[in-house]
Design a protein around this motif. Sequence first.
Motif, PDB file in Angstrom:
ATOM      1  N   THR A   3       0.832  -1.196   0.000  1.00 42.98           N
ATOM      2  CA  THR A   3       0.000   0.000   0.000  1.00 42.98           C
ATOM      3  C   THR A   3       0.872   1.253   0.000  1.00 42.98           C
ATOM      4  OG1 THR A   3      -1.736  -1.145   1.213  1.00 42.98           O
ATOM      5  CG2 THR A   3      -1.768   1.258   1.280  1.00 42.98           C
ATOM      6  N   GLY A   4       0.530   2.205  -0.869  1.00 45.80           N
ATOM      7  CA  GLY A   4       1.267   3.455  -0.942  1.00 45.80           C
ATOM      8  C   GLY A   4       2.513   3.372  -1.789  1.00 45.80           C
ATOM      9  N   PHE A   9      -1.742   5.311  -3.220  1.00 50.28           N
ATOM     10  CA  PHE A   9      -2.830   5.870  -2.425  1.00 50.28           C
ATOM     11  C   PHE A   9      -3.825   6.578  -3.347  1.00 50.28           C
ATOM     12  CE2 PHE A   9       0.463   6.132   1.087  1.00 50.28           C
ATOM     13  CZ  PHE A   9      -0.114   5.131   1.853  1.00 50.28           C
ATOM     14  N   GLN A 164      -4.373  -1.879   1.711  1.00 52.60           N
ATOM     15  CA  GLN A 164      -5.409  -1.966   0.680  1.00 52.60           C
ATOM     16  C   GLN A 164      -5.758  -3.416   0.361  1.00 52.60           C
ATOM     17  OE1 GLN A 164      -4.300   0.349  -2.769  1.00 52.60           O
ATOM     18  NE2 GLN A 164      -3.867   2.170  -1.551  1.00 52.60           N
ATOM     19  N   ARG A 173      -0.952   7.039   9.101  1.00 54.64           N
ATOM     20  CA  ARG A 173      -1.203   7.624   7.784  1.00 54.64           C
ATOM     21  C   ARG A 173      -1.660   9.064   7.922  1.00 54.64           C
ATOM     22  NH1 ARG A 173      -4.124   3.651   3.804  1.00 54.64           N
ATOM     23  NH2 ARG A 173      -2.519   2.380   4.830  1.00 54.64           N
ATOM     24  N   HIS A 175      -3.389  12.425   5.890  1.00 59.91           N
ATOM     25  CA  HIS A 175      -4.086  13.046   4.770  1.00 59.91           C
ATOM     26  C   HIS A 175      -3.853  14.558   4.811  1.00 59.91           C
ATOM     27  CE1 HIS A 175      -5.936   9.449   3.536  1.00 59.91           C
ATOM     28  NE2 HIS A 175      -7.038   9.479   4.267  1.00 59.91           N
ATOM     29  N   THR A 185      -1.744  11.951   0.347  1.00 62.88           N
ATOM     30  CA  THR A 185      -1.680  10.950   1.407  1.00 62.88           C
ATOM     31  C   THR A 185      -0.266  10.386   1.482  1.00 62.88           C
ATOM     32  OG1 THR A 185      -3.998  10.299   1.093  1.00 62.88           O
ATOM     33  CG2 THR A 185      -2.578   8.753   2.253  1.00 62.88           C
TER      34      THR A 185
END
Length: 311
Positions: A3-4, A9, A164, A173, A175, A185
């Motif tokens: 993820t990321g 993201f 995810q 995390r 935002h 993100t």
Amino acid sequence: MYTGWLRRFKVDRTINPTEQCEPLKRERTGASNERHCVIRLNSTYMDVIDRRYRLRGMVATTVVTLVSTALALFGVWMLVTWLPTVYEGRAVDWFMVGVLVIGFVGQFALMYRLVIGRDFFTYKYYPIRFNRRTRMVHAYTDAGPSGVISVPWDQAYFHLGHGQGETFLRDVRCHVMDGDMVRHTFAVGHYFDDADKVREIWEFIRRYMDEGPAHVVDAPSSRHVHLSVADTWKNCYLTVVISLGEALLPYRTVLMPLLGPLVICRWLVLKSSRAPEWPAYVVTESVVDVADPHQWPEPEYVGQFYAGRGA
């Protein structure tokens, strides 16, 4: 897990209910532990590693690199041994040669786009800088110095992130919000399958920004940086061995035939990549006092200070 990184993201969207229900609290709530996420700490700023760092050059990249290399060598062997048997007038054979070439090139291009090109020849790591004096958070991105994300500490929305694909994995995390819209993100520090460990990382960060470097840990003997981002063979080996976990750690010698390619691939990935360079405005605001009493010693290799204490 990816993820990321391999799974980007999703941004330019409204914040979802899960993210709204899991904010990381801004008051002291529990234990503080940086969990080998910090790479630099002083009275002015603290640099924390990015989520993807522990995966750089590891299983996904190693497997794809080995498969791509094997396919390329097989393709060369086929062309060298078969091409001389192909002569003018046998269109079917030429057609098969074209199919082979296109297939091998396409397969390599796909692997490069999905994995190899996102790991090799990039940046050695992607730090997140927390500046106490300016009350700013800066996150390094794939775009380099021109793409650094900067957001005021008090305006950044930190929450408990979920993987995810592997939703049981958690991370700190952040935002960057525009009303209810998520514009940027980034994840801070390592991911874990234990939400409490992630909250300990957050508490370490929160204490640093809101209470100061003198209050991030309770034991004076713990005031050392334990993670080294130097691209050395020793660091690559130690990172691979640590990734085994406590259960498999005693079998590391037996497992070396499997671990060896990971060590080599991680070393190649880091050596092919360049060190991150902060833009001028971040460098200017990050000057450290010469006699800073809260500048933590940094190790030459992963876990050096643990070894020094005989742990």
